[in-house]
Design a protein around this motif. Structure first.
Motif, mmCIF file in Angstrom:
data_model
loop_
_atom_site.group_PDB
_atom_site.id
_atom_site.type_symbol
_atom_site.label_atom_id
_atom_site.label_comp_id
_atom_site.label_asym_id
_atom_site.label_seq_id
_atom_site.Cartn_x
_atom_site.Cartn_y
_atom_site.Cartn_z
ATOM 1 N N MET A 1 0.845 -1.183 0.000
ATOM 2 C CA MET A 1 0.000 0.000 0.000
ATOM 3 C C MET A 1 0.888 1.242 0.000
ATOM 4 N N GLY A 79 -3.204 5.094 -4.722
ATOM 5 C CA GLY A 79 -4.201 4.239 -4.100
ATOM 6 C C GLY A 79 -3.581 3.178 -3.205
ATOM 7 N N MET A 80 -4.001 1.925 -3.378
ATOM 8 C CA MET A 80 -3.480 0.824 -2.572
ATOM 9 C C MET A 80 -2.458 -0.028 -3.317
ATOM 10 N N THR A 81 -2.445 0.055 -4.647
ATOM 11 C CA THR A 81 -1.592 -0.875 -5.407
ATOM 12 C C THR A 81 -0.789 -0.197 -6.516
ATOM 13 N N PHE A 95 -0.708 -4.784 -15.602
ATOM 14 C CA PHE A 95 -1.326 -3.669 -14.898
ATOM 15 C C PHE A 95 -0.704 -2.314 -15.241
ATOM 16 N N ARG A 97 -1.012 0.954 -16.864
ATOM 17 C CA ARG A 97 -2.233 1.673 -17.252
ATOM 18 C C ARG A 97 -1.959 2.865 -18.165
ATOM 19 N N ASP A 111 -0.952 -0.043 -11.892
ATOM 20 C CA ASP A 111 -1.892 -0.107 -10.775
ATOM 21 C C ASP A 111 -2.878 -1.247 -10.998
ATOM 22 N N MET A 112 -2.960 -2.135 -10.043
ATOM 23 C CA MET A 112 -3.856 -3.277 -10.179
ATOM 24 C C MET A 112 -5.311 -2.891 -9.907
ATOM 25 N N ARG A 113 -5.557 -2.163 -8.814
ATOM 26 C CA ARG A 113 -6.941 -1.972 -8.375
ATOM 27 C C ARG A 113 -7.592 -0.691 -8.889
ATOM 28 N N LYS A 114 -6.817 0.264 -9.352
ATOM 29 C CA LYS A 114 -7.344 1.496 -9.972
ATOM 30 C C LYS A 114 -8.268 2.287 -9.040
ATOM 31 N N LEU A 115 -7.898 2.381 -7.766
ATOM 32 C CA LEU A 115 -8.757 3.079 -6.810
ATOM 33 C C LEU A 115 -8.667 4.598 -6.965
#
Length: 262
Positions: A1, A79-81, A95, A97, A111-115
């Motif tokens: 994170m 974000g987190m990832t 991942f 982007r 980024d994996m989660r794209k938060l």
């Protein structure tokens, strides 16, 4: 994170490899990470331009764009990832982007989660507006400043430290590490912190941030709480007591009931 030390590491990557070099291409591989700008709009704004020296505020990385009198900038939140990687002649990853192409390499927002993601601010006022809700950067905060930011907070100290409008840059790992070093229970209400607690909290925060920035992350050393928190039977590096685990402010939390009494 990604937390403040990680973002500082990403700033160094960008500063070392991409500052001053002409952006030849902007490949938006997944527009799901864009916020307030389209892929076409980002390409028009950046292709042929150059990045200037980036700076960080909390978990945001701000990258000014050279040649813009209005003070345009790219803002990245991981974000987190998320991460920022410099690659030369390497296959693109699943991942990746957004990829900025230069003559001798690529800067990749991964980024994996794209938060959160990437924003383009066309002028200084937009940059200020996007950062306006944030509190002071944790690395720049004085002892008096920390005391002022926590004054009037009625909730628990850990959620207060992680509230980006109070202090910018602290995440779950940093908050737990700082509180453990300061011998303050994460559940303790802010009004119960006396002057001695606040001075100790600030001193430990400065130390943890300095050492984490040097490492480029919150290091999972066995002498740190972060090096033992994920072990269900992990013990306190200071006193050997088995660590307690629970949720504080909705976040997974580790602490030592002996060193951090309620």
């Amino acid at each position: 994170m990604p937390e403040l030390p990680d973002v500082e590491g990403f700033r160094r990557v960008l500063a070392a490899h991409a500052v001053g070099r002409r952006i030849r291409t902007v490949d938006v591989l997944d527009a799901g990470v864009l916020r307030g700008v389209t892929g076409a709009g980002l390409r028009r704004a950046l292709t042929g331009r150059r990045f200037r020296q980036p700076w960080r505020h909390g978990k945001y990385l701000v990258v000014p764009v050279a040649g813009s009198r209005a003070g345009a900038a790219v803002l990245l939140h991981f974000g987190m990832t998320g991460s920022l990687e410099w690659e030369v002649d390497a296959e693109r990853q699943r991942f990746d982007r957004v990829v900025f192409g230069f003559a001798h390499g690529e800067l990749r927002f991964r980024d994996m989660r794209k938060l959160h993601g990437l924003r383009y601010a066309p002028d200084r006022e937009t940059v200020k507006r996007l950062l306006a809700r944030l509190g002071p950067d944790a690395a720049d905060l004085s002892a008096a400043g920390l005391s002022d930011r926590l004054a009037g907070r009625r909730g628990q100290v850990k959620p207060a430290l992680m509230d980006q409008s109070t202090v910018a840059g602290l995440g779950n790992l940093l908050a737990d590490e700082i509180l453990w070093r300061a011998r303050i229970d994460p559940h303790r209400p802010c009004p119960q912190l006396d002057d001695s607690d606040l001075r100790r909290l600030h001193t430990r925060m400065r130390t943890v941030l300095r050492q984490s920035v040097e490492a480029g992350r919150v290091p999972p050393r066995k002498t740190w709480l972060t090096g033992r928190r994920d072990d269900p039977t992990g013990s306190c590096p200071r006193c050997g007591t088995t660590l307690s685990h629970g949720r504080v402010g909705g976040r997974g939390t580790a602490w030592c009931s002996q060193c951090q009494p309620r």
